[in-house]
Design a protein around this motif. Structure first.
Motif, short mmCIF file in Angstrom:
data_model
loop_
_atom_site.label_atom_id
_atom_site.label_comp_id
_atom_site.label_asym_id
_atom_site.label_seq_id
_atom_site.Cartn_x
_atom_site.Cartn_y
_atom_site.Cartn_z
N MET A 26 0.55 -1.29 -0.09
CA MET A 26 -0.21 -0.16 -0.14
C MET A 26 0.99 1.23 0.00
O MET A 26 0.59 2.00 -0.66
N LYS A 27 1.73 1.23 0.76
CA LYS A 27 2.79 2.03 1.38
C LYS A 27 3.47 2.93 -0.24
O LYS A 27 3.73 3.51 -0.41
N LYS A 28 3.84 1.36 -0.97
CA LYS A 28 4.50 1.65 -1.74
C LYS A 28 3.78 2.53 -3.18
O LYS A 28 4.33 2.87 -3.55
N LYS A 29 2.81 2.05 -2.85
CA LYS A 29 2.14 2.02 -4.16
C LYS A 29 1.26 3.73 -3.96
O LYS A 29 1.76 4.77 -4.99
N THR A 30 1.48 4.29 -3.02
CA THR A 30 0.89 6.18 -2.92
C THR A 30 2.73 6.33 -3.19
O THR A 30 2.49 7.31 -3.79
N MET A 31 3.56 5.95 -2.62
CA MET A 31 4.94 6.43 -2.81
C MET A 31 5.15 6.91 -4.40
O MET A 31 5.17 7.79 -5.12
N SER A 32 4.46 5.61 -5.25
CA SER A 32 5.26 5.53 -6.40
C SER A 32 4.34 6.55 -7.49
O SER A 32 4.33 7.31 -8.27
N LYS A 33 2.85 6.60 -6.92
CA LYS A 33 1.68 7.46 -7.22
C LYS A 33 2.06 9.30 -6.97
O LYS A 33 2.43 9.47 -8.45
N ASN A 34 2.96 9.48 -6.32
CA ASN A 34 3.83 10.79 -6.15
C ASN A 34 4.32 11.43 -6.86
O ASN A 34 4.99 12.42 -7.61
N PHE A 35 5.38 9.53 -6.60
CA PHE A 35 6.60 9.78 -7.89
C PHE A 35 5.52 9.97 -9.23
O PHE A 35 7.01 11.06 -9.70
N ARG A 36 5.85 9.37 -9.65
CA ARG A 36 5.40 9.72 -11.23
C ARG A 36 4.07 10.89 -11.19
O ARG A 36 4.13 12.00 -12.15
N SER A 37 3.48 12.17 -10.45
CA SER A 37 2.67 13.10 -10.53
C SER A 37 4.04 13.77 -10.50
O SER A 37 3.47 15.04 -11.58
N LYS A 38 5.06 13.60 -9.36
CA LYS A 38 6.31 14.44 -10.05
C LYS A 38 7.08 14.94 -11.50
O LYS A 38 7.10 15.89 -11.58
N LEU A 39 6.65 13.51 -11.58
CA LEU A 39 7.67 13.29 -12.75
C LEU A 39 7.09 14.15 -13.68
O LEU A 39 7.18 14.35 -15.09
N ILE A 40 5.45 13.73 -14.09
CA ILE A 40 5.15 14.45 -15.41
C ILE A 40 4.66 16.15 -15.27
O ILE A 40 4.91 16.38 -15.84
N THR A 41 5.15 16.78 -13.68
CA THR A 41 5.50 17.97 -13.33
C THR A 41 6.39 18.58 -14.17
O THR A 41 6.11 19.36 -14.74
N PHE A 42 7.28 17.18 -13.61
CA PHE A 42 8.83 17.81 -14.23
C PHE A 42 8.75 17.96 -16.06
O PHE A 42 9.53 18.30 -16.31
#
Lengths: 400, 358
Positions: free
Chosen positions: B1-17
C-alpha cells in the motif's frame, strides 16, 4: 479518474506547446511574408513602405499620454503620405500598448519587430523607454522617443528624443527664475514617486545653486497622496516663499492652485511642460491659473498657423484637444521623415544600415515643428531648441 | 500500500517536471530552427518568472491555506537586493555566471528573511486579517523602495531617505538606487535556460516539501489547526517554514525579473498589489493547491494578453472575459457537475472499448 487526470494534463501540455509553436509560426509567418527575418539586422520588410513602430501606454493610468502620441503620430503619418511620403516612400504606423510598464514595453517592442518595424517612435514614458533602449541598442534600430525625458532615455547613440531632458528643464527653469529676478525665496512642491518630477526637482536644485534666489522649502508628495496639498502649501507660506515651483503634471497642479486660493496664499506659480493642459481640466476655475508661468514647448492655443492647423485636425479627428505629448509625437514623425530624406534611406535597407544612415541624417537636419522652430539634434540624442516661457493671462497663454 | 502511494507521488512529480522539460526542449528546437517570433522569445523569461511566482504562492495559499496578498513585496525585495548587488560588483571583474549565482542566493535569502520577519507577527492572524496585513506589507515595501536612495563613492555607501542630493557623494560617486527612478543598468543575466533551471529547482523544493513529513504537517494545519495542535504539531514553526520558503522563491523570481530588464523601478504595475492579485489569480484559476495547475495557468494567462495584441484596444477586454470564463469553468458548481459528467462518459466509453478489445 487518475488516468483521466494524467491524460488531461498531457493534452493540456501539448495544447500549450502547440499554442506556443503556433504563435511562433504565425508571428514568423507574418514577417516572413514581408521578406526575410525582420529586426535582427537581416534585410527587412517589404521594400516600398517605411514601417514605424510606436510604443506607449494606451491603457492604464498613463493612457492619456500614449493615446495623444498615437493620434498625433497618425495625423503626421497621414499628412506625410498625402504629400507624397518620405523620399517617395509611404510611411506606416503600428502603435503598441505598453501599459506604462517596462516589461510590457519590451513585449510591445518584440511584437513590433515581428511586424517588421524599422524605426521606433517611443516609448512615451521614461521607465519603459529606458527598457526599450536596451533592446534597440542590441538590434541597432533607430529609436526616437517623443517624450521620454529621463537622461537614460537617450543613453545609446541610436536613441534620440524630441522633448527636453529632465535636467535641461530643471536647469532652464532655475536659470529663467534667476535671470528675470522673479523671486528671492522659492518653494518647490514635487512628486517624489515619478521619475519625471523628481528628476526635474534635482536638476532645479543644482541649477539654483548658481542663481541669486534661495530655495526655502521643498515638499514632496507621492502618487498615493496627491489630492491634499494643504500641508505643503502651509509650509511654503510659513517659509515666506514668493514663488512656488511646480515640476508636476497639470492634474495635481490644478488642485494646488485651488487649495492655495482657498488658503489665501497667492505666490507666483511656475511650472514646466507637464503643466500644459491645466486650462482644460474639468471643473477648474481658470481664473485661478491667472498669472501662472510655465516653460513649455507647446501651447494648444498658440496663434501660429502650424499649431492651429494641427490642433483643428486633431480636434476634428479625435474630438479632444492635444497636449504637448501629441506635439512631440507630431514633430517626432516629421523628424523621422526629415532624417530619412537627409540620409537618402530606402525601406529596402536592413534595420541596422537604416539606423546608421538615420543617425547621421538626423544630426544634420533642422526642423521647424510645433515644439520649436529650428530644432536640431546632436549625437547625444538631445534636441537643441529654445524653451518657451508662457504666462496665462485672461485664460490663454501669452508668450513672455 | 505504502509503496503504491509513493510511486503515485513520484509519477505525479515526474509528469510535472516532464511538462516543463518538454516545453523547454520544444522551445529550444523551435528557436534553433528559427520558428519563434521575437515576441515569444522575449516572453520566455517572464513566463518562467510568473511560473515560479505562481508555484511559490501556491505553497502559501494552497498548501498552508493562508491568503497572502503581499507576494509581489517579496519579489520586490529579491529584485532590489540582487540588482543592488549586481550593480555594485558589475565593474569588479567577477565572472557573470558567478555574479548571477550569488545574486540569486542573495535575492532568495533576503526575501526569505523578510518572509520570516513578516511571518512571525503576521501568521498569528487568520483569514481576512492576514490578507489585509500582507497587502499592507507589499505596499510598504514598494513605497520604502521608492524613497530609498543609496549611492557609493570611495568613502563607502551613503544612504538617504530624502533625495539623491542629500547623499553627499563625491565627484566619483554614483547613485545606485535612485528613489522612484530605481536602479538602471542592471546587467541582463537572465535567460531562458537559467529561468527553466530555476523553475525546476522551485518545483523540486515545493513538491518535495509538500510530500514530506513537514508538508503533511503543514497541510494538517490547513485542514484543522486545533486537531493539528492536539497531536503535537508546532503550528507556528510550520506556518513560518512554509511562508519563508514561499517568500524566498518569490525572491528568486524577483532576481530573474531584475536581471531581465535594464531598468528596475517599483511601480504599482510590477510590485504593487496589482501584481500580487495577478499571481493569486494564477493560483486560483490553476486550482488552489495544484502545483501543476498553477504552472499551466501562469503560462496561459501571461501569454494571452500578448497573443491578443492583434485585437488592439479590445485585448484587455477579451483578457478579462477569458478570466471570468476560466473562473466559471473551474469553480462554478454547474460547471464542475458538467465536467464530471463528461469525464464519466469518456471514462465509461474507455472502459467499454477496453472490454470490447478483450
Amino acid at each position: 479518474m487518475k488516468k483521466m487526470k494524467k491524460l488531461l494534463s498531457v493534452v493540456v501540455a501539448s495544447a500549450m506547446v502547440l499554442a506556443m509553436a503556433g504563435c511562433g509560426n504565425n508571428g514568423d509567418g507574418g514577417s516572413a511574408g514581408n521578406s526575410s527575418a525582420a529586426g535582427t539586422g537581416g534585410s527587412s520588410a517589404s521594400g516600398d513602405v517605411f514601417k514605424i513602430g510606436g510604443i506607449g501606454p494606451l491603457t492604464g493610468e498613463a493612457a492619456i499620454y500614449g493615446v495623444n502620441v498615437r493620434n498625433a503620430a497618425q495625423i503626421a503619418v497621414d499628412e506625410i503620405n498625402a504629400a507624397g511620403g518620405a523620399n517617395g516612400y509611404m510611411l506606416e504606423l503600428n502603435f503598441q500598448d505598453d501599459e506604462h510598464d517596462a516589461e510590457k514595453a519590451v513585449n510591445a517592442y518584440n511584437s513590433l519587430k515581428d511586424w517588421g518595424a524599422q524605426v521606433i517612435l517611443g516609448a512615451v514614458t521614461s521607465t519603459p523607454c529606458i527598457a526599450v533602449t536596451e533592446e534597440t541598442m542590441k538590434d541597432n534600430m533607430f529609436q526616437l522617443t517623443p517624450s521620454g525625458s529621463a537622461v537614460d532615455c537617450a543613453k545609446y547613440d541610436n536613441n534620440f528624443r524630441v522633448c527636453f531632458s529632465d535636467p535641461d528643464q530643471g536647469a532652464a527653469s532655475a536659470q529663467y527664475i534667476g535671470e528675470h529676478a522673479l523671486a528671492q525665496k522659492v518653494a518647490v512642491i514635487y512628486d517624489s514617486s515619478t521619475v519625471y518630477s523628481s528628476g526635474i526637482y534635482e536638476s532645479f536644485v543644482k541649477g539654483a545653486e548658481s542663481q541669486s534666489f534661495e530655495i526655502v522649502c521643498a515638499e514632496a508628495f507621492t502618487a498615493d497622496s496627491k489630492t491634499d496639498f494643504s500641508v505643503q502649501l502651509q509650509k511654503a507660506k510659513d517659509a515666506g516663499a514668493e514663488l512656488v515651483f511646480l515640476p508636476i503634471y497639470y492634474q495635481e497642479a490644478s488642485l494646488i492652485l485651488q487649495q492655495a486660493a482657498a488658503a489665501d496664499y497667492a505666490p507666483l506659480f511656475f511650472g514646466v511642460d507637464g503643466m500644459d493642459g491645466i486650462l482644460g481640466v474639468a471643473n477648474f476655475d481658470t481664473s485661478l491659473a491667472e498669472g501662472v508661468m510655465l516653460l513649455t514647448p507647446f501651447a494648444a492655443d498658440a496663434q501660429d498657423e502650424m499649431t492651429q492647423k494641427f490642433v483643428s485636425t486633431y480636434v476634428e479627428k479625435f474630438g479632444d484637444t492635444p497636449n504637448q505629448f501629441a506635439a512631440d509625437a507630431y514633430d517626432g514623425v516629421y523628424a523621422i521623415k526629415a532624417a530619412i530624406e537627409q540620409s537618402g534611406a530606402t525601406p529596402g535597407m536592413s534595420v541596422s544600415d537604416l539606423c546608421e544612415a538615420m543617425k547621421t541624417g538626423i544630426t544634420s537636419i533642422t526642423l521647424d515643428g510645433l515644439t520649436g522652430a529650428g530644432i536640431t539634434w546632436d549625437a547625444s540624442g538631445n534636441p537643441g531648441k529654445a524653451p518657451k516661457a508662457v504666462k496665462i493671462e485672461g485664460g490663454v497663454y501669452v508668450a513672455m | 500500500m505504502k509503496k503504491k502511494t509513493m510511486s503515485k507521488n513520484f509519477r505525479s512529480k515526474l509528469i510535472t517536471f516532464g511538462i516543463v522539460i518538454a516545453a523547454y526542449l520544444i522551445m529550444q528546437i523551435l528557436i534553433g530552427t528559427g520558428n519563434v517570433s521575437s515576441l515569444l522569445k522575449g516572453l520566455l523569461v517572464p513566463l518562467c518568472i510568473y511560473a515560479i511566482l505562481a508555484v511559490s504562492l501556491n505553497l502559501t495559499v494552497g498548501i498552508l491555506g493562508e491568503l497572502s496578498l503581499g507576494h509581489a513585496g517579496f519579489m520586490c525585495v529579491g529584485a532590489f537586493t540582487s540588482a543592488f548587488f549586481s550593480c555594485c560588483v558589475k565593474e569588479s571583474g567577477m565572472p557573470p555566471a558567478l555574479r548571477f549565482f550569488l545574486a540569486i542566493l542573495i535575492g532568495a535569502l533576503s526575501a526569505g528573511v523578510f518572509g520570516i520577519l513578516i511571518g512571525i507577527p503576521v501568521l498569528r492572524l487568520k483569514g481576512d486579517y492576514l490578507a489585509i496585513v500582507t497587502l499592507a506589507f507589499g505596499e510598504i515595501i514598494k513605497n520604502l523602495v521608492n524613497i530609498l536612495y543609496v549611492g557609493r563613492d570611495e568613502n563607502g555607501f551613503h544612504v538617504s531617505f530624502t533625495n539623491s542630493l542629500s547623499l553627499n557623494l563625491s565627484d566619483q560617486g554614483q547613485v545606485i538606487i535612485n528613489g522612484a527612478q530605481g536602479i538602471t543598468g542592471t546587467p541582463s543575466d537572465s535567460n531562458f535556460t537559467v529561468g527553466v533551471l530555476l523553475l525546476l529547482v522551485t518545483l523540486f523544493i515545493v513538491l518535495n516539501l509538500i510530500h514530506s513529513r513537514d508538508g503533511r504537517a503543514i497541510m494538517s494545519i490547513r485542514d484543522n489547526t486545533i486537531a493539528a495542535e492536539s497531536v503535537g504539531i508546532n503550528v507556528t514553526k510550520y506556518k513560518i517554514l512554509a511562508f519563508a520558503v514561499s517568500a524566498a522563491l518569490a525572491g528568486v523570481a524577483g532576481v530573474l525579473y531584475a536581471h531581465n530588464l535594464s531598468v528596475l523601478s517599483a511601480t504599482s504595475k510590477n510590485f504593487g498589489y496589482n501584481m500580487s492579485i495577478m499571481i493569486l489569480v494564477f493560483v486560483v484559476l490553476g486550482g488552489i493547491g495544484s502545483t501543476r495547475g498553477a504552472l499551466v495557468a501562469s503560462v496561459l494567462l501571461t501569454l494571452l494578453p500578448e497573443l491578443l495584441r492583434g485585437l488592439n484596444d479590445y485585448r484587455m477586454l477579451i483578457y478579462a472575459v477569458v478570466l471570468i470564463l476560466m473562473m466559471l469553468f473551474n469553480w462554478a458548481p454547474r460547471c464542475i457537475e458538467w465536467r464530471e459528467k463528461i469525464m464519466h462518459r469518456i471514462k465509461g466509453r474507455g472502459k467499454e472499448t477496453k472490454e470490447a478489445d478483450v
